[in-house]
Design an enzyme around this catalytic site. Structure first.
Site, PDB file in Angstrom:
ATOM      1  N   ASP B 141      -7.997   0.703  -4.802  1.00  0.00           N
ATOM      2  CA  ASP B 141      -6.843  -0.024  -4.256  1.00  0.00           C
ATOM      3  C   ASP B 141      -7.029  -1.502  -4.575  1.00  0.00           C
ATOM      4  OD1 ASP B 141      -6.605   2.529  -3.160  1.00  0.00           O
ATOM      5  OD2 ASP B 141      -5.828   1.797  -1.242  1.00  0.00           O
ATOM      6  N   LYS B 204       1.397   0.213  -3.427  1.00  0.00           N
ATOM      7  CA  LYS B 204       1.022   0.202  -2.012  1.00  0.00           C
ATOM      8  C   LYS B 204       1.558  -1.070  -1.390  1.00  0.00           C
ATOM      9  CE  LYS B 204      -3.303  -0.027   0.704  1.00  0.00           C
ATOM     10  NZ  LYS B 204      -4.769   0.127   0.662  1.00  0.00           N
ATOM     11  N   LYS B 240       2.341   4.165  -1.266  1.00  0.00           N
ATOM     12  CA  LYS B 240       1.475   4.161  -0.082  1.00  0.00           C
ATOM     13  C   LYS B 240       1.820   2.987   0.818  1.00  0.00           C
ATOM     14  CE  LYS B 240      -3.373   3.621   1.357  1.00  0.00           C
ATOM     15  NZ  LYS B 240      -4.773   3.507   0.914  1.00  0.00           N
TER      16      LYS B 240
END
Lengths: 478, 304
Positions: B141, B204, B240
């Site tokens: 991430d 995300k 996400k």
């Protein structure tokens, strides 16, 4: 893997449905002397209740009761006292909102999420808003001490039964008039529940009278010689008849009639939100909306993209039980209206437009019509000119802003229009050129009690809502 | 080079705008869907399987991370039918600890690239990424350089994502936009497109360190972006939302939003994740309630 939504029905138990209803005259429920008729649920064709028909004699009684209340109680009452009653009604509506929403959805067929989140909250807001005006009429723009007109005869349609009642009754009462109101014959039940609310609020007898029935009752009301003011919302054809019957009398008249609004999408529009606006503009309340955006005008350069997005979005619309909280599209209000929608849609086919309907399962009982669009429509098609009053969208294209204005205005109606663009200056220039009572920018079908609403041309005359809405119920100070 | 920069700018700024009032109204509308009985049961299990169970604290220790990893494998120790979560998400130095517990039964995600601010030289960010991958992370991430994005240096943001993606090797790359700092929905859509174009496997919302973190309208804009991107390029990218999603009710609103924006294809842990920590316990409580018919209480789910 698929996400199915289990049924989530709102309970009917909150509504105490009686087997029969009388007329509401002089603060009491009384039997009518006409032939009783039945109100059915358009979603199931189940009979909900039997309702009295008001004969000419009953209408006269109602008008007399209104006249007495106007002369003896409501007219002389100071505005600040009238306001108390209106505030009380507004509060009771808010308190009983779920009951009203369920009954509205049962009788009209509209989805509970709309009656719950749009109709009933607006009804309550309308009474709150006009309650605030009752003691401030000197600031309504009709001189320092404007006077009420007297007895108002009001005839309302079936598409927003209680909301149209609020639009008519709240300003009339705030201004000091008394009313006789006739709800539509297919949707009388919430008006009768409203009559109970008037009793609960201790509204003096005769200030509000509700007479149920069909066209003949409405005609008796608007033609009654002791009515000072006629307010009508409904079809242009009936509006014309009323205008003729009122002509040559002293009666004041406001008409809120049909529409064939253009919803104009420019190439630089926020497309996903524009698609929401197109869907809300024509499929809200099954398209039974006089200001519905029933003509989509798309700039040619984004036509394919808009259509693709629109069809995909329409594929997610959920049609079915109006009382299910996840229903987006409810039932068509009556067999008669369904026949009219089918007839005009068939004309669309016959005239060579291409029909596409969302893939919805249609229930076995009741009156239903899947959300539908017609592409390849031109100004020459009947479905581009006549009000269908159903979930049917006609899609046209344009190349330039000037062409958009020309096409949007090329209609006998002029109630509303929508403009979708990220360019502020274009919004202003379009709003200036569109001949429509309401122009929404980057939104559609938004209502507020502070905002006047009404049409150009065959969409009627007079304004409802806001300060302008009071003017229709006040004499100019001499 | 200058012309490539200009062309990237034109692409991003030429995307259809987002009307803030409209997108918030749409998200609010989706939030009113009433999900009951069997649908709710199904949605709760799906949501559990989509959780990236996360701890990103300076105070994290191997003991804490081991406890979290055990919970990720068996969220409800009293019920073997309860699905595991999708992944455990930690800082790179904790990746090996997670692997020791979960083996290859779950994904292990590491935040890298000088998380959460992203304020470091590119070679530091790449080293951070390699470190995480070498320790066993199969998901990375990363954070974008919001400063570069906001001053219009889209090329820098783009190239950095490309470099990190390369450093990831086979590991999946989730690109954190930090939408709370981008602020406008137009920026969210542009940053989503930029990240996807640069090779992101997931986009995300947030680090969880900035408020607001994930919101439903922001996630809706990102879901529209991945939907449109697949139509345009054929490549599917996951989404996400992270931070601020704490209740089952909220999680279900996100699932409804996926369902009515992108459809079935994204209703899977391969394509949608919740970055969360406290959400899991609420999902478990609701799950127990659906099965037993009554609410238990905070002592009937594990604390870690």
């Amino acid at each position: 893997m698929a996400f199915e939504y289990a049924p989530a029905p709102e309970s009917r138990a909150i509504v105490d449905l009686k087997s029969s209803y009388g007329l509401f005259i002089d603060g009491e429920f009384v039997d009518g002397t006409g032939t009783p008729f039945k109100s059915i649920s358009p979603a199931s064709e189940e009979v909900l209740a039997e309702v009295s028909e008001a004969s000419e004699a009953d209408v006269t009684k109602a008008v007399q009761a209104a006249r007495r209340a106007f002369e003896k109680v409501w007219g002389p009452m100071p505005g600040r006292e009238r306001a108390k009653y209106l505030y009380r009604i507004a509060r009771i509506i808010a308190e009983r909102s779920r009951e009203l929403a369920v009954l509205e959805s049962l009788d009209n067929g509209k989805p509970i999420k709309e009656s719950r989140d749009v109709d009933i909250p607006l009804v309550s807001q309308w009474f709150f808003y006009y309650a605030g005006w009752a003691d401030k009429l000197g600031y309504a723009g009709r001189g320092p001490d404007p006077q009420p007109l007297g007895v108002a005869g009001q005839v309302i349609p079936w598409n927003f039964p209680l909301m149209m009642l609020a639009w008519k009754i709240a300003p009339a009462l705030a201004a000091g008039n008394t009313v006789v109101l006739k709800p539509a014959e297919t949707t009388p039940l919430t008006a009768l529940l409203f009559a109970e609310i008037c009793q609960q609020a201790d509204l003096p007898p005769g200030v509000v009278n509700i007479v149920t029935g069909a066209g003949a009752t409405g005609q008796a009301l608007v033609e009654h010689p002791d009515v000072d003011k006629v307010a009508f919302t409904g079809s242009t054809a009936v509006g014309r008849q009323i205008a003729r019957s009122v002509a040559g009398t002293d009666k004041k008249l406001t008409l809120e009639l049909g529409g064939k609004a253009a919803n104009i999408v420019f190439a630089d529009a926020p497309l996903d939100q524009a698609v929401e606006g197109i869907v809300g503009g024509i499929f809200f309340n099954q398209g039974h909306v006089c200001c519905a955006g029933s003509r989509l005008l798309v700039q040619e350069s984004v036509y394919d993209e808009v259509l693709e997005r629109l069809k995909r979005r329409m594929g997610t619309l959920r049609l079915g039980d109006p009382l299910d909280k996840n229903t987006d599209i409810g039932a068509i209000n009556s067999a008669e209206q369904l026949a009219r929608i089918r007839e005009l849609s068939d004309v669309g086919d016959a005239e060579g437009a291409e029909r596409w309907s969302a893939p919805c399962e249609i229930p076995d009982h009741g009156f239903w019509f899947a959300p539908t669009i017609f592409t390849g429509v031109t100004q020459a098609h009947r479905i581009a000119r006549e009000e269908i009053f159903g979930p049917v969208l006609s899609v046209l294209t344009f190349r330039t802003p000037a062409e958009a204005v020309e096409k949007a205005n090329n209609t006998p109606y002029g109630l509303s229009a929508g403009v979708w663009t990220e360019k502020g200056s274009r919004i202003l220039s379009m709003a200036e050129q569109l001949r429509a009572g309401v122009v929404w920018a980057n939104t559609f079908n938004k209502f507020d009690p502070t905002s006047p609403f009404g049409g150009y041309k065959e969409s009627g005359y007079g304004r409802e809502g806001g300060r302008h809405g009071l003017a229709s119920y006040l004499k100019e100070h001499a | 080079m200058a012309s490539a920069t200009q062309s990237l700018r034109r692409t991003l700024e030429g995307l259809p705008g987002v009307d803030a009032v409209g997108v918030e109204a749409r998200a609010a509308g989706l939030g009113t869907r009433s999900i009951k009985t069997t649908s709710k049961q199904w949605a709760i299990d799906l949501a559990i399987s989509m959780v990236d169970l996360t701890t990103l604290e300076g105070a994290d220790t191997p003991g804490k991370v081991r406890a979290l990893s055990s919970k990720a494998l068996r969220p409800d120790p009293t019920d073997s039918t309860c699905p595991p979560v999708a992944a455990v998400c930690v800082y790179p130095d904790m990746v090996s600890t997670v692997r020791e517990v979960v083996g290859d039964r779950l994904h292990v995600a590491a935040v890298a690239t000088a998380f959460p601010s992203g304020r470091a030289a590119l070679d530091v960010k790449l080293a951070d990424t390699q470190d995480a991958v070498e320790a066993g992370a199969d998901e990375v991430d990363m954070v974008i350089d919001r400063g570069a994005f906001l001053r219009g240096d889209y090329t820098r943001v783009h190239d950095e994502i490309v470099a990190v993606k390369e450093a990831c090797g086979d590991a999946h790359l989730k690109v954190i936009l930090e939408t709370g700092e981008l602020q406008t929905y137009d920026n969210v859509r542009r940053a989503s497109w930029l990240a996807m174009d640069a090779g992101a496997d997931f986009i995300k919302t947030s680090t969880g360190k900035i408020q607001p973190a994930a919101t439903l309208p922001v996630t809706l804009v990102m879901l529209e972006a991945v939907r449109d991107y697949r139509i345009a390029t054929g490549r599917q990218v996951g989404v996400k939302p992270a931070g601020g999603i704490r209740t089952s009710k909220d999680a279900i609103k996100y699932l409804v939003t996926i369902n009515e924006t992108c459809g079935d294809d994204w209703l899977s842990p391969d394509w949608f994740r919740f970055g969360a920590s406290s959400l899991l316990n609420d999902l478990l409580l609701q799950r127990q309630k659906m099965i037993t018919g009554h609410y238990s209480g905070p002592d009937y789910v594990t604390l870690d």
